[in-house]
Write a protein that holds these residues in place. Structure first.
Motif, PDB file in Angstrom:
ATOM      1  N   GLY A   1       0.645  -1.145  -0.131  1.00 40.82           N
ATOM      2  CA  GLY A   1       0.054  -0.111   0.168  1.00 40.82           C
ATOM      3  C   GLY A   1       0.860   1.276   0.044  1.00 40.82           C
ATOM      4  N   ALA A   2       2.299   1.103  -0.150  1.00 42.97           N
ATOM      5  CA  ALA A   2       2.851   2.418   0.127  1.00 42.97           C
ATOM      6  C   ALA A   2       2.840   3.401  -1.280  1.00 42.97           C
ATOM      7  N   ASP A   3       3.121   4.219  -0.987  1.00 48.29           N
ATOM      8  CA  ASP A   3       3.200   5.414  -2.203  1.00 48.29           C
ATOM      9  C   ASP A   3       4.722   5.407  -2.305  1.00 48.29           C
ATOM     10  N   VAL A   4       5.131   4.884  -3.330  1.00 48.43           N
ATOM     11  CA  VAL A   4       6.662   4.557  -3.339  1.00 48.43           C
ATOM     12  C   VAL A   4       7.428   5.495  -4.366  1.00 48.43           C
ATOM     13  N   VAL A   5       8.469   6.237  -3.992  1.00 48.51           N
ATOM     14  CA  VAL A   5       9.335   6.914  -4.953  1.00 48.51           C
ATOM     15  C   VAL A   5      10.601   5.875  -5.030  1.00 48.51           C
TER      16      VAL A   5
ATOM     17  N   PHE B   1       8.886   6.412 -10.496  1.00 53.58           N
ATOM     18  CA  PHE B   1      10.189   6.105 -10.917  1.00 53.58           C
ATOM     19  C   PHE B   1      11.049   7.436 -11.064  1.00 53.58           C
ATOM     20  N   ALA B   2      12.320   7.135 -10.802  1.00 53.42           N
ATOM     21  CA  ALA B   2      13.260   8.160 -11.143  1.00 53.42           C
ATOM     22  C   ALA B   2      14.698   7.654 -11.314  1.00 53.42           C
TER      23      ALA B   2
ATOM     24  N   SER C   1      17.322  16.231  -2.991  1.00 53.84           N
ATOM     25  CA  SER C   1      16.242  16.842  -2.412  1.00 53.84           C
ATOM     26  C   SER C   1      15.100  17.078  -3.414  1.00 53.84           C
ATOM     27  N   GLU C   2      15.145  16.900  -4.690  1.00 55.23           N
ATOM     28  CA  GLU C   2      14.047  17.002  -5.701  1.00 55.23           C
ATOM     29  C   GLU C   2      13.177  15.691  -5.588  1.00 55.23           C
ATOM     30  N   LEU C   3      13.460  14.658  -4.621  1.00 53.52           N
ATOM     31  CA  LEU C   3      12.743  13.501  -4.469  1.00 53.52           C
ATOM     32  C   LEU C   3      11.595  13.831  -3.438  1.00 53.52           C
TER      33      LEU C   3
ATOM     34  N   LEU D   1      19.483  12.212   4.226  1.00 53.28           N
ATOM     35  CA  LEU D   1      17.861  11.527   4.240  1.00 53.28           C
ATOM     36  C   LEU D   1      17.201  11.733   5.302  1.00 53.28           C
ATOM     37  N   GLY D   2      17.992  11.642   6.468  1.00 52.85           N
ATOM     38  CA  GLY D   2      17.127  12.060   7.695  1.00 52.85           C
ATOM     39  C   GLY D   2      16.253  13.310   8.055  1.00 52.85           C
TER      40      GLY D   2
END
Length: 223
Positions: free
Chosen positions: A80-84, A110-111, A118-120, A147-148
């Motif tokens: 169910g996750a919204d994944v990047v 996808f990228a 940071s654009e993610l 990331l943190g």
């Protein structure tokens, strides 16, 4: 070697040298006995990292940092996750996109590019399976700090542990000409890494997977 130099080397390896090998390894196609141990180990590690996340990921935004051919991406989307899903190799991202069932495509963005960009955007959780194993202690600290800052929950990731076998392989590998080998894994000890990041967060040991030629340590960082 700097973070940028290592990243570029990893990109060259996976996007131009090892794409076909990686595509086969992450499929159901027959492989050698050695690669079968790696395949089984990666399956076990994927399960271990996923077990650190909530069972229900509906409404949860997750970064699959170093998505490769998309196996983790698929599992996250199924929960169910919204994944990047991002990877340094455009070729592997293309494979991941092609493999994702149509019914899950609305759950994944996808990228191709740097997993630290940071654009993610921001996330509830990050999973970085075997995508930090080529980096120095300082680079891992920088990656976790970066990331943190954009993660409200945890960053689950893996490193190559400092076992006698891996250390022997590492020192032997360093003797090979650079053009004849893949990016070199850098072994790390969880205790030392924990001290290195103690001022920016807490590092938890999630356990180790030992499967033939696949040896990997799972860790969880909470900023």
């Amino acid at each position: 070697m700097s973070y940028d130099a290592t990243r570029d080397r990893v990109e060259h390896y996976f996007d131009r040298t090892a794409t076909k090998v990686w595509e086969r390894l992450t499929s159901d196609a027959p492989v050698s006995r050695i690669r079968e141990t790696v395949r089984k180990g990666r399956d076990q590690m994927r399960d271990k990292l996923l077990s650190a996340l909530p069972a229900d990921l509906n409404g949860v935004r997750v970064l699959d940092a170093g998505c490769g051919a998309g196996q983790m991406t698929y599992e996250l989307a199924c929960r169910g996750a919204d994944v990047v899903a991002v990877d340094i190799s455009p070729s592997l991202v293309k494979i991941a996109e092609e493999r994702l069932p149509q019914g899950l495509q609305h759950k994944v963005t996808f990228a191709s590019g740097d997993m630290l960009s940071s654009e993610l955007g921001s996330f509830d959780h990050v999973i970085a399976m075997d995508s930090l194993i080529y980096y120095t202690e300082a680079d891992i600290r920088t990656a976790l700090a970066t990331l943190g800052e954009r993660t409200s929950g945890s960053v689950a990731f893996t490193v190559a542990p400092r076992t006698p076998l891996l250390m022997t392989m590492w020192y032997t590998g360093k003797a090979f000409p650079k053009s004849d080998r893949s990016p070199t894994m850098i072994p790390h000890g969880p205790s030392r890494l924990s001290k290195t990041v103690s001022d920016i967060g807490i590092l938890n040991d999630l356990g180790r997977i030992n499967s033939g030629f696949y040896i990997s340590q799972a860790l969880e960082f909470r900023p």
